[in-house]
Every structure is written in C-alpha cells, then in structure tokens.
Design an enzyme around this catalytic site. Sequence first.
Site, PDB file in Angstrom:
ATOM      1  N   ARG A   1      10.670  -1.270  11.615  1.00 24.11           N
ATOM      2  CA  ARG A   1       9.495  -0.103  11.873  1.00 24.11           C
ATOM      3  C   ARG A   1      10.058  -1.370  13.647  1.00 24.11           C
ATOM      4  O   ARG A   1      10.351  -2.611  13.081  1.00 24.11           O
ATOM      5  CB  ARG A   1       8.513  -0.556  11.334  1.00 24.11           C
ATOM      6  CG  ARG A   1       8.110   0.673  10.443  1.00 24.11           C
ATOM      7  CD  ARG A   1       6.891   0.859   9.751  1.00 24.11           C
ATOM      8  NE  ARG A   1       5.967   0.214  10.164  1.00 24.11           N
ATOM      9  CZ  ARG A   1       4.738  -0.641   9.616  1.00 24.11           C
ATOM     10  NH1 ARG A   1       4.897   0.464   8.748  1.00 24.11           N
ATOM     11  NH2 ARG A   1       3.738  -0.935  10.118  1.00 24.11           N
TER      12      ARG A   1
ATOM     13  N   LYS B   1       0.644  -1.115   0.207  1.00 19.65           N
ATOM     14  CA  LYS B   1       0.083   0.151   0.436  1.00 19.65           C
ATOM     15  C   LYS B   1       0.853   1.169   0.096  1.00 19.65           C
ATOM     16  O   LYS B   1       0.712   2.477  -0.758  1.00 19.65           O
ATOM     17  CB  LYS B   1      -1.016   0.198   1.346  1.00 19.65           C
ATOM     18  CG  LYS B   1      -2.179  -1.187   1.556  1.00 19.65           C
ATOM     19  CD  LYS B   1      -2.786  -1.033   2.409  1.00 19.65           C
ATOM     20  CE  LYS B   1      -1.982  -1.254   3.764  1.00 19.65           C
ATOM     21  NZ  LYS B   1      -1.459  -2.061   3.984  1.00 19.65           N
TER      22      LYS B   1
ATOM     23  N   ARG C   1     -10.170   1.023   8.670  1.00 19.79           N
ATOM     24  CA  ARG C   1      -9.103  -0.651   9.234  1.00 19.79           C
ATOM     25  C   ARG C   1     -10.605  -1.522   9.444  1.00 19.79           C
ATOM     26  O   ARG C   1     -10.265  -1.918  10.209  1.00 19.79           O
ATOM     27  CB  ARG C   1      -8.141  -0.362   9.560  1.00 19.79           C
ATOM     28  CG  ARG C   1      -6.968  -0.599   8.895  1.00 19.79           C
ATOM     29  CD  ARG C   1      -6.078  -0.843   9.997  1.00 19.79           C
ATOM     30  NE  ARG C   1      -4.838  -0.994   9.997  1.00 19.79           N
ATOM     31  CZ  ARG C   1      -3.474  -1.078   9.482  1.00 19.79           C
ATOM     32  NH1 ARG C   1      -3.610   0.631   8.690  1.00 19.79           N
ATOM     33  NH2 ARG C   1      -2.048  -1.462   8.942  1.00 19.79           N
TER      34      ARG C   1
ATOM     35  N   ARG D   1      10.901  -5.097   5.849  1.00 22.08           N
ATOM     36  CA  ARG D   1      11.332  -4.255   5.359  1.00 22.08           C
ATOM     37  C   ARG D   1      12.172  -2.922   5.932  1.00 22.08           C
ATOM     38  O   ARG D   1      11.916  -3.664   7.260  1.00 22.08           O
ATOM     39  CB  ARG D   1       9.375  -3.482   5.568  1.00 22.08           C
ATOM     40  CG  ARG D   1       9.356  -2.035   5.931  1.00 22.08           C
ATOM     41  CD  ARG D   1       8.007  -1.671   5.414  1.00 22.08           C
ATOM     42  NE  ARG D   1       7.211  -2.461   6.342  1.00 22.08           N
ATOM     43  CZ  ARG D   1       5.545  -2.751   6.764  1.00 22.08           C
ATOM     44  NH1 ARG D   1       5.097  -1.923   5.823  1.00 22.08           N
ATOM     45  NH2 ARG D   1       5.249  -3.171   7.304  1.00 22.08           N
TER      46      ARG D   1
ATOM     47  N   ARG E   1      -0.482  -8.835  13.532  1.00 22.67           N
ATOM     48  CA  ARG E   1      -1.358  -7.945  11.948  1.00 22.67           C
ATOM     49  C   ARG E   1      -2.303  -8.580  11.871  1.00 22.67           C
ATOM     50  O   ARG E   1      -3.349  -7.493  11.390  1.00 22.67           O
ATOM     51  CB  ARG E   1      -0.666  -7.002  11.888  1.00 22.67           C
ATOM     52  CG  ARG E   1       0.204  -6.149  12.731  1.00 22.67           C
ATOM     53  CD  ARG E   1       1.383  -5.340  12.631  1.00 22.67           C
ATOM     54  NE  ARG E   1       1.912  -4.405  11.203  1.00 22.67           N
ATOM     55  CZ  ARG E   1       2.999  -4.938  10.770  1.00 22.67           C
ATOM     56  NH1 ARG E   1       3.979  -4.794  11.523  1.00 22.67           N
ATOM     57  NH2 ARG E   1       3.192  -4.030   9.764  1.00 22.67           N
TER      58      ARG E   1
HETATM   59  P1  ADP Z   1       0.387  -1.296   7.816  1.00 28.21           P
HETATM   60  O1  ADP Z   1       1.781  -0.464   6.277  1.00 28.21           O
HETATM   61  O2  ADP Z   1       1.687  -2.493   7.365  1.00 28.21           O
HETATM   62  O3  ADP Z   1       0.098  -1.893   6.752  1.00 28.21           O
HETATM   63  P2  ADP Z   1       0.527   0.404   9.058  1.00 28.21           P
HETATM   64  O4  ADP Z   1       1.379   1.525   9.236  1.00 28.21           O
HETATM   65  O5  ADP Z   1      -0.644   1.035   7.936  1.00 28.21           O
HETATM   66  O6  ADP Z   1       0.419  -0.884   8.485  1.00 28.21           O
HETATM   67  O7  ADP Z   1       0.696   0.781  10.574  1.00 28.21           O
HETATM   68  C1  ADP Z   1       1.052   0.681  11.210  1.00 28.21           C
HETATM   69  C2  ADP Z   1      -0.152   0.682  12.852  1.00 28.21           C
HETATM   70  O8  ADP Z   1      -0.525   1.851  13.057  1.00 28.21           O
HETATM   71  C3  ADP Z   1      -1.159  -0.347  12.496  1.00 28.21           C
HETATM   72  O9  ADP Z   1      -0.644  -1.949  12.880  1.00 28.21           O
HETATM   73  C4  ADP Z   1      -1.948  -0.115  13.476  1.00 28.21           C
HETATM   74  O10 ADP Z   1      -1.353  -0.272  15.106  1.00 28.21           O
HETATM   75  C5  ADP Z   1      -2.245   1.869  14.220  1.00 28.21           C
HETATM   76  N1  ADP Z   1      -3.016   1.973  12.832  1.00 28.21           N
HETATM   77  C6  ADP Z   1      -2.875   2.451  11.757  1.00 28.21           C
HETATM   78  N2  ADP Z   1      -4.053   2.797  10.726  1.00 28.21           N
HETATM   79  C7  ADP Z   1      -5.016   2.471  11.834  1.00 28.21           C
HETATM   80  C8  ADP Z   1      -6.487   2.505  11.747  1.00 28.21           C
HETATM   81  N3  ADP Z   1      -6.593   3.012  11.007  1.00 28.21           N
HETATM   82  N4  ADP Z   1      -6.755   1.601  13.169  1.00 28.21           N
HETATM   83  C9  ADP Z   1      -6.484   1.127  14.242  1.00 28.21           C
HETATM   84  N5  ADP Z   1      -5.227   0.729  14.021  1.00 28.21           N
HETATM   85  C10 ADP Z   1      -4.250   2.361  12.886  1.00 28.21           C
HETATM   86  P1  ADP Z   2       2.246  -1.977   3.124  1.00 24.29           P
HETATM   87  O1  ADP Z   2       1.829  -0.861   3.565  1.00 24.29           O
HETATM   88  O2  ADP Z   2       1.044  -2.610   2.587  1.00 24.29           O
HETATM   89  O3  ADP Z   2       2.412  -2.668   4.530  1.00 24.29           O
HETATM   90  P2  ADP Z   2       4.899  -1.192   2.135  1.00 24.29           P
HETATM   91  O4  ADP Z   2       4.661  -0.849   0.838  1.00 24.29           O
HETATM   92  O5  ADP Z   2       5.475  -1.142   3.189  1.00 24.29           O
HETATM   93  O6  ADP Z   2       3.629  -2.239   2.501  1.00 24.29           O
HETATM   94  O7  ADP Z   2       5.854  -2.989   1.607  1.00 24.29           O
HETATM   95  C1  ADP Z   2       6.298  -3.713   2.570  1.00 24.29           C
HETATM   96  C2  ADP Z   2       7.589  -3.743   1.617  1.00 24.29           C
HETATM   97  O8  ADP Z   2       7.705  -5.358   0.242  1.00 24.29           O
HETATM   98  C3  ADP Z   2       8.413  -3.483   1.903  1.00 24.29           C
HETATM   99  O9  ADP Z   2       9.362  -3.972   1.948  1.00 24.29           O
HETATM  100  C4  ADP Z   2       8.466  -3.027   0.150  1.00 24.29           C
HETATM  101  O10 ADP Z   2       9.652  -2.402  -0.593  1.00 24.29           O
HETATM  102  C5  ADP Z   2       7.650  -4.190  -0.371  1.00 24.29           C
HETATM  103  N1  ADP Z   2       7.559  -4.717  -1.702  1.00 24.29           N
HETATM  104  C6  ADP Z   2       6.309  -3.691  -2.103  1.00 24.29           C
HETATM  105  N2  ADP Z   2       5.944  -4.052  -2.719  1.00 24.29           N
HETATM  106  C7  ADP Z   2       6.124  -4.884  -3.211  1.00 24.29           C
HETATM  107  C8  ADP Z   2       6.029  -5.876  -4.232  1.00 24.29           C
HETATM  108  N3  ADP Z   2       5.501  -5.779  -5.435  1.00 24.29           N
HETATM  109  N4  ADP Z   2       6.872  -7.098  -4.217  1.00 24.29           N
HETATM  110  C9  ADP Z   2       7.986  -7.177  -3.760  1.00 24.29           C
HETATM  111  N5  ADP Z   2       7.857  -6.385  -3.165  1.00 24.29           N
HETATM  112  C10 ADP Z   2       7.415  -5.727  -2.203  1.00 24.29           C
END
Ligand code: ADP
Ligand code: ADP
Length: 209
Positions: A155, A16, A90, A129, A166
């Site tokens: 992170r 994302k 979420r 990551r 998660r």
């Molecule tokens: P990821 O990129 O791995 O999906 P995020 O960076 O979006 O994770 O979120 C990291 C953490 O921040 C989540 O695991 C949660 O604890 C909190 N968080 C982020 N967005 C939300 C949301 N919309 N509702 C509740 N908690 C959230």
């Molecule tokens: P999210 O915001 O959904 O948690 P991220 O964009 O942070 O996901 O991506 C999670 C990890 O996967 C990062 O280390 C990123 O560099 C890697 N990644 C993202 N897109 C791809 C892809 N298409 N193929 C392989 N690795 C990817």
Amino acid sequence: MGGKNIVFMGPPGAGKGTQAKILTEKLNVPQLSTGDILRASKAAGKLAPELIKAMDSGGLVPDEVVIGLIDDRMQQPDAVNGALFDGFPRTVVQAEALNAMLSKRGKRIDVAIAIEVDPSLLIERTVLRRTDKRTGQIYHLKYNPPPPDAELVHRADDTEVAVKKRLDAYARDTSAVIPFYEKEGVLKRVDGVGDVGEVTKRIFAALGV
Ligand code: ADP
Ligand code: ADP
C-alpha cells in the site's frame, strides 16, 4: 450469531482487516471496510485526486465522503441484516452518523471491539504488510509470509512517514470514538498482541459466541 452490527476499531496495523476477514466467514455478516472501498475506487480511477492525496499521505478523507460510502453500502441486500464495520467510524461525527443510519432501520451497534496493540509494534506491522491483489488476503513479510505465487501489493500509505501520520490522526481524531462507544455501553477491549488465532478467540469471547 447473525444479524449483528459490529464495529472494529484500532490503530493502523492493529489487525482489524485480518480479523474481520476471519469473522465474516463465521458470522453471517459482510465486512464493510471504508479503506477497502476507497482503494477499490482509486484502482478503478474513480477517486478524486484530493482524496487520493489525503489517503496516500496518511491523512483522513472528509467525514461526508466516507459517511456517503457507508450509507450506499448499507443499502445493498447483504448488509441489511447486519455488518462488520472495519475502519469506520474514525471520528465522533462518523459515529453519530452511523447511529443515525442504523436507527432509521431500527438497528443499533451491538458491540464495538477496540483491538489494542502497543504503538511500538505498529510501524513494523504496517511497513511489512503486503496484500494479494487477486484474493485480498493480507500477509506480513515476517509474521505471516505470503506463498511464492502471491501477487503482492504494498500500500502507498504503508511507508514509515505515512504510518506515523496515520498514528497521529488516530490519536487526534479516532481515539475519541472509544469513549463514545464506552458511554453507549457496547465497548469491548481486546488485546491484539499474540497469534492471529489467539486474538480471534479473544474476539469471539468478547462477542459472546
Ligand atoms: P488501516 O487498515 O491501516 O487502519 P484503512 O485501510 O482502514 O487503514 O484506511 C486507509 C486510509 O483510508 C486511511 O488512512 C484514510 O486516509 C482513509 N480512510 C479509511 N476509512 C476512513 C474513515 N472512516 N474516515 C476517514 N478516512 C478514512
Ligand atoms: P489493520 O486492518 O488494523 O490495519 P491488518 O489486519 O491489515 O491491520 O494487519 C496489519 C499487519 O499485521 C498485516 O501485515 C498482518 O498480516 C499483520 N498481523 C495481523 N494480525 C497480527 C498478529 N496477531 N500478529 C502479528 N501480525 C499480525
């Protein structure tokens, strides 16, 4: 294409953030990431200890906290014409609150993109990551290696234990947001496995641009 309100959904590690950063450069809208806002607030020493604990252990923070953050962020001038919501909503409660906030402004969610990645790939994607703290650029130690001068952060919630929690929270609370947008007729599913550029092309096709 400007002025659209787009939601990005998908489990942790789906891509994302990576895709949102690429898209905001091409579309005329800012990325609104509740995760990024919460981490910035934590780094500035402004996040309550119980919220830090919830985040770091892989749980969700309460709906009213993130709804308040988004409500504030949507008042800023750059978000008036539209936004790319990354990691929000979420829960169904958050999705309903977002609809209410948009409809007050005469707007709606135009497209909700669900990025789909097989769960077996998500632990490796998240645990390896790394983010450059100066630029916010997202890297992966295996799939998108950082340059040698990057100032990398790992992170606190990108550990195998927290990622498993998660993924449970995603299955329990967040997956219900997909049928919510399906019923509204705005859901598009995108295969998130493949090169980053390939996934970007699929998202553009889903957005019709
Ligand atoms: P990821 O990129 O791995 O999906 P995020 O960076 O979006 O994770 O979120 C990291 C953490 O921040 C989540 O695991 C949660 O604890 C909190 N968080 C982020 N967005 C939300 C949301 N919309 N509702 C509740 N908690 C959230
Ligand atoms: P999210 O915001 O959904 O948690 P991220 O964009 O942070 O996901 O991506 C999670 C990890 O996967 C990062 O280390 C990123 O560099 C890697 N990644 C993202 N897109 C791809 C892809 N298409 N193929 C392989 N690795 C990817």
